[in-house]
Design an enzyme around this catalytic site. Sequence first.
Site, PDB file in Angstrom:
ATOM      1  N   GLU A   1       0.937  -1.155  -0.050  1.00  0.00           N
ATOM      2  CA  GLU A   1       0.060   0.181  -0.085  1.00  0.00           C
ATOM      3  C   GLU A   1       0.887   1.064  -0.007  1.00  0.00           C
ATOM      4  O   GLU A   1       0.791   2.171  -0.555  1.00  0.00           O
ATOM      5  CB  GLU A   1      -0.901   0.146   1.156  1.00  0.00           C
ATOM      6  CG  GLU A   1      -2.100  -1.127   1.094  1.00  0.00           C
ATOM      7  CD  GLU A   1      -3.032  -1.064  -0.098  1.00  0.00           C
ATOM      8  OE1 GLU A   1      -3.484   0.073  -0.460  1.00  0.00           O
ATOM      9  OE2 GLU A   1      -3.027  -2.312  -0.691  1.00  0.00           O
TER      10      GLU A   1
ATOM     11  N   TRP B   1       1.898   1.788  -3.417  1.00  0.00           N
ATOM     12  CA  TRP B   1       0.762   2.066  -4.092  1.00  0.00           C
ATOM     13  C   TRP B   1       1.014   3.781  -4.245  1.00  0.00           C
ATOM     14  O   TRP B   1       0.832   4.614  -5.306  1.00  0.00           O
ATOM     15  CB  TRP B   1      -0.481   1.755  -4.067  1.00  0.00           C
ATOM     16  CG  TRP B   1      -1.479   2.355  -5.062  1.00  0.00           C
ATOM     17  CD1 TRP B   1      -2.402   3.204  -4.589  1.00  0.00           C
ATOM     18  CD2 TRP B   1      -1.921   1.737  -6.193  1.00  0.00           C
ATOM     19  NE1 TRP B   1      -3.296   3.488  -5.665  1.00  0.00           N
ATOM     20  CE2 TRP B   1      -2.917   2.499  -6.844  1.00  0.00           C
ATOM     21  CE3 TRP B   1      -1.345   0.910  -7.215  1.00  0.00           C
ATOM     22  CZ2 TRP B   1      -3.611   2.532  -8.093  1.00  0.00           C
ATOM     23  CZ3 TRP B   1      -1.970   0.688  -8.426  1.00  0.00           C
ATOM     24  CH2 TRP B   1      -3.030   1.430  -8.954  1.00  0.00           C
TER      25      TRP B   1
ATOM     26  N   TRP C   1     -19.745  12.018 -20.791  1.00  0.00           N
ATOM     27  CA  TRP C   1     -20.067  12.289 -19.230  1.00  0.00           C
ATOM     28  C   TRP C   1     -21.371  13.092 -19.341  1.00  0.00           C
ATOM     29  O   TRP C   1     -21.768  14.024 -20.223  1.00  0.00           O
ATOM     30  CB  TRP C   1     -19.067  13.399 -18.625  1.00  0.00           C
ATOM     31  CG  TRP C   1     -17.807  12.517 -18.668  1.00  0.00           C
ATOM     32  CD1 TRP C   1     -16.721  12.914 -19.136  1.00  0.00           C
ATOM     33  CD2 TRP C   1     -17.596  11.499 -17.609  1.00  0.00           C
ATOM     34  NE1 TRP C   1     -15.459  12.050 -18.806  1.00  0.00           N
ATOM     35  CE2 TRP C   1     -16.140  10.984 -18.034  1.00  0.00           C
ATOM     36  CE3 TRP C   1     -18.230  10.457 -17.104  1.00  0.00           C
ATOM     37  CZ2 TRP C   1     -15.333   9.942 -17.446  1.00  0.00           C
ATOM     38  CZ3 TRP C   1     -17.497   9.253 -16.572  1.00  0.00           C
ATOM     39  CH2 TRP C   1     -16.189   9.150 -16.715  1.00  0.00           C
TER      40      TRP C   1
ATOM     41  N   ASN D   1     -11.090   3.209   2.929  1.00  0.00           N
ATOM     42  CA  ASN D   1     -10.374   3.007   1.760  1.00  0.00           C
ATOM     43  C   ASN D   1     -11.588   2.082   0.797  1.00  0.00           C
ATOM     44  O   ASN D   1     -11.583   2.269  -0.363  1.00  0.00           O
ATOM     45  CB  ASN D   1      -9.171   2.359   1.738  1.00  0.00           C
ATOM     46  CG  ASN D   1      -9.385   1.025   2.261  1.00  0.00           C
ATOM     47  OD1 ASN D   1      -9.390   0.909   3.718  1.00  0.00           O
ATOM     48  ND2 ASN D   1      -9.016  -0.252   1.723  1.00  0.00           N
TER      49      ASN D   1
ATOM     50  N   TRP E   1     -15.005  11.880 -13.489  1.00  0.00           N
ATOM     51  CA  TRP E   1     -14.514  11.504 -12.499  1.00  0.00           C
ATOM     52  C   TRP E   1     -13.787  12.818 -11.805  1.00  0.00           C
ATOM     53  O   TRP E   1     -13.326  12.943 -10.640  1.00  0.00           O
ATOM     54  CB  TRP E   1     -13.326  10.465 -12.848  1.00  0.00           C
ATOM     55  CG  TRP E   1     -12.324  10.909 -13.894  1.00  0.00           C
ATOM     56  CD1 TRP E   1     -12.345  10.731 -15.177  1.00  0.00           C
ATOM     57  CD2 TRP E   1     -11.045  11.609 -13.664  1.00  0.00           C
ATOM     58  NE1 TRP E   1     -11.182  11.069 -15.831  1.00  0.00           N
ATOM     59  CE2 TRP E   1     -10.382  11.991 -15.068  1.00  0.00           C
ATOM     60  CE3 TRP E   1     -10.461  12.247 -12.603  1.00  0.00           C
ATOM     61  CZ2 TRP E   1      -9.392  12.252 -15.066  1.00  0.00           C
ATOM     62  CZ3 TRP E   1      -9.243  12.775 -12.600  1.00  0.00           C
ATOM     63  CH2 TRP E   1      -8.610  13.016 -14.004  1.00  0.00           C
TER      64      TRP E   1
ATOM     65  N   TRP F   1      -8.824   8.186  -8.447  1.00  0.00           N
ATOM     66  CA  TRP F   1      -9.882   8.178  -9.275  1.00  0.00           C
ATOM     67  C   TRP F   1     -10.017   7.925 -10.713  1.00  0.00           C
ATOM     68  O   TRP F   1     -10.672   7.232 -11.296  1.00  0.00           O
ATOM     69  CB  TRP F   1     -10.076   9.737  -9.164  1.00  0.00           C
ATOM     70  CG  TRP F   1     -10.979  10.233  -8.275  1.00  0.00           C
ATOM     71  CD1 TRP F   1     -10.673  10.634  -6.936  1.00  0.00           C
ATOM     72  CD2 TRP F   1     -12.546  10.185  -7.898  1.00  0.00           C
ATOM     73  NE1 TRP F   1     -11.680  10.846  -6.177  1.00  0.00           N
ATOM     74  CE2 TRP F   1     -12.782  10.747  -6.751  1.00  0.00           C
ATOM     75  CE3 TRP F   1     -13.552   9.700  -8.987  1.00  0.00           C
ATOM     76  CZ2 TRP F   1     -14.150  10.535  -6.193  1.00  0.00           C
ATOM     77  CZ3 TRP F   1     -14.770   9.793  -8.405  1.00  0.00           C
ATOM     78  CH2 TRP F   1     -15.193  10.219  -7.067  1.00  0.00           C
TER      79      TRP F   1
END
Length: 487
Positions: free
Chosen positions: A279, A282, A310, A345, A363, A386
Amino acid sequence: MVDKAASPVILWFRRDLRLDDNPALGAAVATGRPVIPLYILDETGEGRRLGGASRWWLDKSLRALDRDLRGRGGRLILRRGPAEAELRYLIAETGAGQVFMNRLFEPDAFARDADIAHALKGEGVECVGFNATLLCRPGAVLNGSGLPYKVFTPFHKALLATARAPQPTVAPASFIVPQDLASEEIEHWSLHPTRPDWSAGFVGAPGEAGAKAALTHFVEKRLNAYALDRDRPDRSATSRLSAHLHWGEISPWRAVNTARAAATSGSVASAEADKFVAEIGWREFSAHLLHHFPYLPERAFKAEYDAMPWRDDPAALAAWRAGRTGYPLVDAGMRQLWATGTMHNRVRMVVASFLIKHLLIDWREGEAWFWDTLSDADLASNAQNWQWVAGSGADASPYFRIFNPVAQGEKFDPQGRYVRHWVPEIGRLPDRWIHAPWTAPSSALADAGVRLGRDYPRPIVDHAEARERALGALKTLKAVSRPEDDE
């Protein structure tokens, strides 16, 4: 004429608000000269103005850093304005001949710092930079072709093979700090919200001491069940270190090494420590991507996704922001965010998927809302995560992976504890209907005191219809992928 050999040095704090494991601080103190600890509130130099929740955290973190410095005979000098101008003012006031700082790698901040260093060097003032925010600087981990990695797993393997932990350091016992320098009052910066103060329920203990306590508690109490429990919003199982890491109140290496030490001692399973380190990896991946691809917050990493059709739906966006979508897990997450400045999360992924795919809203609307409302808002992580959900990012989840918010609730909040806490108006519903109250019989709704459409909204969109609409939008793009089952 100022004798630069005896002049003070400036220690420019940014997002390294700690005294331990701070290489810029160590180098500044090692000069043997007086050290001027400085923080500049530069509202424009780093690209985006800080969001409201970030400003709340920064206020508390700067106060904590100042207390820590005063306990060692120093203090934090506060200035506000364009960073280069404020540095020049302070250099003129003090005759400082060096500026020590830990680097920022986001595109705007990185370019600003390079311009400052170049300009000051021409005037005989040296800027000395270090890496204190990442496991290794961007550019140090490249693939066999000398290019940035775009897939996480090989990046993480290369990172672990390349990065080397620095020796941990502790704060000096005392500082020699000039005492006659003017400093702004942090109260005048209005970082803490007023009229109204919406932060009463915010969580976390900003500052280095709070970061150390959070890491210790996590490793001792939560790490041994991290891989499984971290997906459960009804359990206190996550590290809660993200804001501390973002503001540099603790080194990412200290987090990694503490977890690894627990595994080595046998107090936690190695697999659990490895998951936590992944993590952190990431987070690192996101930072490296943004450094190499500075457009990440503004446009799709995969260019074909910029053609996504969109929808402009202000009412649906407002319902999502307010936690009034009619989907309890989504609403619980959005209410937790507003009330506390953070969100679990797993739920972050669910609410993001809902906005992008159920509502077919860009987004970037969600990324902007998170930027303003998350106390751990980080430009790289926010944009990367995102885009991961949207399917448009590097190593992203495919767009056709559409989270079913009911199934996600039933799987990760099976007794509805998380939903009941944040959506109390449906709290008396039995477990079997807590994640889909519109499916409950009228008698169960009556017994729970729930009137759909009045006490709690009906779903603003049907899941099956929204899923088909999202897949239809995907088909308008050049790259069309195979749908898969809901999760």
